[in-house]
Design an enzyme around this catalytic site. Sequence first.
Site, PDB file in Angstrom:
ATOM      1  N   ASP A 137      -6.623   9.559  15.383  1.00 35.79           N
ATOM      2  CA  ASP A 137      -6.819   9.190  13.979  1.00 35.79           C
ATOM      3  C   ASP A 137      -7.485   7.859  13.823  1.00 35.79           C
ATOM      4  O   ASP A 137      -6.955   6.976  12.984  1.00 35.79           O
ATOM      5  CB  ASP A 137      -5.443   9.118  13.195  1.00 35.79           C
ATOM      6  CG  ASP A 137      -5.587   9.522  11.741  1.00 35.79           C
ATOM      7  OD1 ASP A 137      -6.463   9.945  11.341  1.00 35.79           O
ATOM      8  OD2 ASP A 137      -4.516   9.068  11.040  1.00 35.79           O
TER       9      ASP A 137
ATOM     10  N   GLY B 210       0.700   5.772   1.022  1.00 39.53           N
ATOM     11  CA  GLY B 210      -0.106   6.714   1.674  1.00 39.53           C
ATOM     12  C   GLY B 210       0.687   8.051   1.777  1.00 39.53           C
ATOM     13  O   GLY B 210       1.791   8.117   1.135  1.00 39.53           O
TER      14      GLY B 210
ATOM     15  N   GLY C  27       0.818  -1.307  -0.232  1.00 37.63           N
ATOM     16  CA  GLY C  27      -0.076  -0.048   0.071  1.00 37.63           C
ATOM     17  C   GLY C  27       0.840   1.287   0.089  1.00 37.63           C
ATOM     18  O   GLY C  27       2.038   1.317   0.105  1.00 37.63           O
TER      19      GLY C  27
ATOM     20  N   LYS D  82       6.714  -0.348   7.058  1.00 33.04           N
ATOM     21  CA  LYS D  82       6.402   1.058   6.648  1.00 33.04           C
ATOM     22  C   LYS D  82       7.525   1.924   6.515  1.00 33.04           C
ATOM     23  O   LYS D  82       8.348   1.882   7.348  1.00 33.04           O
ATOM     24  CB  LYS D  82       5.219   1.479   7.745  1.00 33.04           C
ATOM     25  CG  LYS D  82       4.870   2.863   7.335  1.00 33.04           C
ATOM     26  CD  LYS D  82       4.165   3.604   8.468  1.00 33.04           C
ATOM     27  CE  LYS D  82       2.808   3.011   8.684  1.00 33.04           C
ATOM     28  NZ  LYS D  82       2.272   3.720   9.462  1.00 33.04           N
TER      29      LYS D  82
END
Length: 659
Positions: free
Chosen positions: A459, A340, A338, A359
């Site tokens: 969040d 972002g 993914g 990440k």
Amino acid sequence: MDLTMSCSSLSLLFFISLHIHFLVPGSGKFLPFRECAPFVCGDKNISYPFRHNERPTHCGYPGYELGCDGHNPTLVMESLTYRVIHMNTNMQILEVARKDLSDDLCHGAHVNTTLNSSLFNYTSSDLNSILFYDCDSSPIFGSYPFSCPTSGDSYFAPVVDLEHLPQELCNFSVLVPISQSDEAPDRPPPSEDSDFGAPINHAARISEILNKGFEITWIANTAQCENCTESGGICGYDWKRQRFNCFCTDGAYSPTCNGTRVPGSFPSRNKKMGLKVGIGMAALGAGIVVTLILMRALIKQRSVHFDGEMKIEGLVSSRRYTYKDIKRMTNSFEEKLGQGGYGCVYKGKLGDSQLVAVKILKKLKGDAEEFFNEVASISRTSHVNVVSLLGFCFEGSKRALVYEFMPNGSLEKFIFNRSNTLEVDRQLSWDTLYQISLGIAHGLEYLHRGCNTRILHFDIKPHNILLDANYCPKISDFGLAKICSRQESIVSMLGARGTPGYIAPELFMRNIGGVSHKSDVYSYGMMVLEMVGRRKNIEVAVDRTSETYFPHWVHRRLELRQELGLHGITNEEDEAIAKKMIVIGLWCIQIDPRARPCMTQVVEMLKGSVDTLQFPPKPLLSSPSRSLAACPCESSSLQEGNDSSWGYSISIIRDRLSL
């Protein structure tokens, strides 16, 4: 030449020169004892941790330098100068006002007010306001006009939604806090109000409000200073060794003049001063060389890294990897999972064949606060519904986080896509949706009450909920999290943080209530309603009417006992689950934080029967109802409140600021 050895030898001469220099010829007193005494500016007596900006650095804590304009101390923060109106040393509070806006409302710097979070914090009495310059029309209902000679119409709005401002109407906007506790004159009579005639220039009243300033707290610990002063010393700071010093008449001590002499401090004043001064002058030159060498050869390489090392020191629960390790475990970033705004996530494998998600963080703001927040927050947790951080990389400019691998990815893939339709193989049953909502509630309850410290996530949204092979949910992405003590109910914060559509209203409308764990409850409620509707609550592409804003639409359906018309309901059990999740979600998104349940109550409500749940008021942007009782975690039931009409009354804002 070996840089370390040369620096060590020169440093020795440097310290000799400093301590010889610090003894005042003929005075019999240690120089810092004299030059670091408290100073007076106007009617204020100022001392440690603050120092006058013309005094030596060892007279104050790093970052707390004050000037003096003859009447008031001045403080420079993030390139802006502030007048210090009041100092409360017992509470460690400064009342400050922006000097540029105080001098001239129309010609101030067009930059937002920001603080250095390592030195100062906002207080709960601060309220957001914004100045709009050179506008085509009023950018927000209820804003107050004022005139500037060199630009178009300008406006002042005391409380605004920072995430949804129509910026295209104005060329400039400036965020500036104000105090919500100051008394102010009455509002103008209706005949003078801009709603009833020609616009009124409120510049004088706006300047008066801005000149009253806002409050900030300083973070530096001053407990040692009181003991030093009582022993007859003057408080100071050793910047090189990063520790407090107590300057006494014959040298530097710690922690008081009755304590231990600081190593290297000049011990005696009965030597021949001529020889000392001569040696000192020579050694002082060597000290300057040392400073230049260290600044050029070491500080550039280590200053940012040192701050990061201090922040992650002691986090032994997570393994630290090198960037070479990261490349090896991801096979040189072969498979992307993914992407972002933070960077990319890659699939990886540890040496024991355990799958991981890596990440890679890019475009970090400032000092990479998001990275340190995440490491510090998750390293304190251990819960089945909170993602496990297996390791991290902090090497130069490289930042990476290594998590347990979640085969089913994030929750949003199973709730909605761009067309608001889902393929059959991604449709989750109502029982699975219920179990996911219950698991997330357990995870948030743990963050709010189960840790040694309270962690506020700020969040919560479907993108940050990961699902394992059995669809067990795990809360992830702690980049915006705030760690506070379990006893701390209200946290200090300026400006909204989070994702539009999930941000609790008190984060940008401070007269609603304080920012607390109830802000996470609001985000959770918005997410649960999206799970039920299998669509986004707010569609940005269309006007937000009651037909397009799902919480209002579904509340009306329940109120009229109409069919919900939701996707996938095939039996009474599914309908009961959907109704339970809707009612709980509507309770969680109440505008008044006191009316929302805490996560412990949410868990109890999810486990209970839908028939025992009280029907919630419509969650509209209205003034907090007086009939809504507070909802602490110790309470056993929710109090029923009266519904109120649509729209946040601008009179609440006007009465607060008495414009």
